[in-house]
Design a protein around this motif. Structure first.
Motif, PDB file in Angstrom:
ATOM      1  N   ILE A  45      11.154 -44.635  44.863  1.00 56.47           N
ATOM      2  CA  ILE A  45      11.421 -44.855  43.434  1.00 56.47           C
ATOM      3  C   ILE A  45      12.744 -45.594  43.258  1.00 56.47           C
ATOM      4  CG2 ILE A  45      11.875 -43.732  41.218  1.00 56.47           C
ATOM      5  CD1 ILE A  45       9.959 -41.454  42.252  1.00 56.47           C
ATOM      6  N   GLU A  46      13.751 -45.178  44.001  1.00 55.60           N
ATOM      7  CA  GLU A  46      15.066 -45.828  43.906  1.00 55.60           C
ATOM      8  C   GLU A  46      15.010 -47.295  44.320  1.00 55.60           C
ATOM      9  OE1 GLU A  46      18.089 -42.097  44.849  1.00 55.60           O
ATOM     10  OE2 GLU A  46      17.362 -43.313  46.519  1.00 55.60           O
ATOM     11  N   THR A  49      11.273 -49.382  42.064  1.00 54.48           N
ATOM     12  CA  THR A  49      11.050 -49.317  40.622  1.00 54.48           C
ATOM     13  C   THR A  49       9.570 -49.411  40.241  1.00 54.48           C
ATOM     14  OG1 THR A  49      13.142 -50.540  40.448  1.00 54.48           O
ATOM     15  CG2 THR A  49      11.958 -50.114  38.413  1.00 54.48           C
ATOM     16  N   ASP A  51       6.006 -48.653  38.236  1.00 60.34           N
ATOM     17  CA  ASP A  51       5.706 -48.552  36.812  1.00 60.34           C
ATOM     18  C   ASP A  51       5.243 -47.154  36.425  1.00 60.34           C
ATOM     19  OD1 ASP A  51       6.018 -51.431  36.065  1.00 60.34           O
ATOM     20  OD2 ASP A  51       4.481 -51.620  37.615  1.00 60.34           O
ATOM     21  N   CYS A  68      11.539 -35.057  40.333  1.00 57.38           N
ATOM     22  CA  CYS A  68      11.508 -35.428  38.915  1.00 57.38           C
ATOM     23  C   CYS A  68      12.900 -35.317  38.289  1.00 57.38           C
ATOM     24  CB  CYS A  68      10.508 -34.538  38.188  1.00 57.38           C
ATOM     25  SG  CYS A  68      10.149 -35.065  36.505  1.00 57.38           S
ATOM     26  N   VAL A  71      15.096 -38.145  39.634  1.00 57.01           N
ATOM     27  CA  VAL A  71      14.690 -39.448  39.094  1.00 57.01           C
ATOM     28  C   VAL A  71      15.213 -39.620  37.679  1.00 57.01           C
ATOM     29  CG1 VAL A  71      12.689 -40.794  38.298  1.00 57.01           C
ATOM     30  CG2 VAL A  71      12.670 -39.750  40.575  1.00 57.01           C
ATOM     31  N   ARG A  72      15.182 -38.562  36.895  1.00 60.14           N
ATOM     32  CA  ARG A  72      15.650 -38.648  35.504  1.00 60.14           C
ATOM     33  C   ARG A  72      17.139 -38.943  35.407  1.00 60.14           C
ATOM     34  NH1 ARG A  72      11.790 -40.498  34.276  1.00 60.14           N
ATOM     35  NH2 ARG A  72       9.949 -39.459  33.507  1.00 60.14           N
ATOM     36  N   PHE A  74      18.493 -41.460  36.842  1.00 58.87           N
ATOM     37  CA  PHE A  74      18.679 -42.904  36.894  1.00 58.87           C
ATOM     38  C   PHE A  74      17.508 -43.729  36.358  1.00 58.87           C
ATOM     39  CE2 PHE A  74      16.760 -41.769  40.944  1.00 58.87           C
ATOM     40  CZ  PHE A  74      15.792 -42.748  41.129  1.00 58.87           C
ATOM     41  N   SER A  75      16.404 -43.082  35.980  1.00 54.95           N
ATOM     42  CA  SER A  75      15.225 -43.839  35.572  1.00 54.95           C
ATOM     43  C   SER A  75      14.423 -43.101  34.506  1.00 54.95           C
ATOM     44  CB  SER A  75      14.323 -44.084  36.787  1.00 54.95           C
ATOM     45  OG  SER A  75      13.112 -44.710  36.415  1.00 54.95           O
ATOM     46  N   SER A  76      13.718 -43.886  33.691  1.00 48.52           N
ATOM     47  CA  SER A  76      12.811 -43.300  32.707  1.00 48.52           C
ATOM     48  C   SER A  76      11.357 -43.640  33.050  1.00 48.52           C
ATOM     49  CB  SER A  76      13.161 -43.789  31.299  1.00 48.52           C
ATOM     50  OG  SER A  76      13.036 -45.192  31.241  1.00 48.52           O
ATOM     51  N   VAL A  77      11.094 -43.918  34.331  1.00 44.74           N
ATOM     52  CA  VAL A  77       9.741 -44.226  34.768  1.00 44.74           C
ATOM     53  C   VAL A  77       8.788 -43.100  34.338  1.00 44.74           C
ATOM     54  CG1 VAL A  77      10.034 -43.169  37.068  1.00 44.74           C
ATOM     55  CG2 VAL A  77       8.305 -44.931  36.739  1.00 44.74           C
ATOM     56  N   GLN A  78       7.578 -43.478  33.952  1.00 43.60           N
ATOM     57  CA  GLN A  78       6.581 -42.482  33.560  1.00 43.60           C
ATOM     58  C   GLN A  78       6.164 -41.682  34.799  1.00 43.60           C
ATOM     59  OE1 GLN A  78       5.620 -42.070  30.252  1.00 43.60           O
ATOM     60  NE2 GLN A  78       7.336 -43.463  30.022  1.00 43.60           N
TER      61      GLN A  78
END
Length: 97
Positions: A45-46, A49, A51, A68, A71-72, A74-78
């Motif tokens: 994920i890092e 990126t 989708d 999860c 990840v939150r 640094f990212s707002s990925v679904q």
């Protein structure tokens, strides 16, 4: 120039389920990244990126809830959590994250 394909990360420690998910997503035209443990999922994920993330809760090295949470930062990925766990507290925790 062709449109960029949607990339989905599938993270699960069950190799048969992971192959099934991967193959079906590829047949639908998605690019698929695969992780068999939580640490590997976080690194993918890092670095890539995606989708969308399909994330199992019960994985070695780092559970899906921890992935999860991290990840939150640094990212707002679904993220769609996939799990065999059915307890209400697990559902609430997943939704909170």
């Amino acid at each position: 120039m062709p449109a960029k394909k949607t990339t989905i990360l599938a993270a699960d420690d069950d190799p048969q389920l992971l192959r099934l998910i991967t193959r079906n997503l590829q047949l639908e035209g998605y690019d698929v990244l695969v992780a068999s443990d939580g640490q590997q999922a976080l690194e993918l994920i890092e670095n890539n990126t995606p989708d969308l993330v399909l994330l199992d809760v019960m994985m070695p090295r780092m559970d899906g809830f921890t992935v999860c949470y991290r990840v939150r930062e640094f990212s707002s990925v679904q993220i769609i959590i996939i799990t065999a766990r059915g307890q209400d507290q697990d559902k609430v925790r997943g939704l909170d994250l």
